[in-house]
Design a protein around this motif. Sequence first.
Motif, short mmCIF file in Angstrom:
data_model
loop_
_atom_site.label_atom_id
_atom_site.label_comp_id
_atom_site.label_asym_id
_atom_site.label_seq_id
_atom_site.Cartn_x
_atom_site.Cartn_y
_atom_site.Cartn_z
N SER A 198 -86.30 15.35 89.59
CA SER A 198 -87.32 14.30 89.69
C SER A 198 -88.39 14.67 90.71
N ASP A 199 -87.97 15.29 91.81
CA ASP A 199 -88.94 15.71 92.83
C ASP A 199 -89.87 16.80 92.29
N LYS A 232 -91.93 15.18 89.22
CA LYS A 232 -92.68 13.97 89.56
C LYS A 232 -92.59 12.90 88.47
N GLN A 285 -89.59 9.94 86.89
CA GLN A 285 -88.28 9.32 87.03
C GLN A 285 -87.57 9.33 85.68
#
Length: 145
Positions: A24-25, A28, A30
């Motif tokens: 997710s990081d 970017k 969810q």
Amino acid sequence: MCSEPYIIAGLYLRGVNLDPDNVSDVLKVQPDQTQIRGEFRHGSEDRKYRCKLGLWALLAPADPTLSRVSDYVDRILSRVTFNREAISHIPNLEDACLDVFVGIDLDLGGEDNAQYEFELTSSQMDRLASLGVVVRFTLSVSRIT
């Protein structure tokens, strides 16, 4: 004759040691579903099982207002803001695929055959190519007697 199809689609990123929070990081975005290797989940009949893979997924669940495979692919692609380069920076990624499942009930009604057609648009194929993911289709046919 075929019934209305049951369609679901998902963009799945998997790996034994894949960390969904890290995915997710990097991307970017969810996810709709995650799992971490070693965590316990409940399966059918409320049986517990231990996850063997890390998973990060964007899902397009069954929706009675949609009837075409391409609509489900659009639902997934509308949420994708990343490309092949971003995916290549995900540590421990072993499998990346767009998975489309189509289930139909087939009532031949005395006929010897029936058919079901679906298509992806050229822009969808371009977008999927830019992601560098495998595209898998599963067609499940059940006969109504």
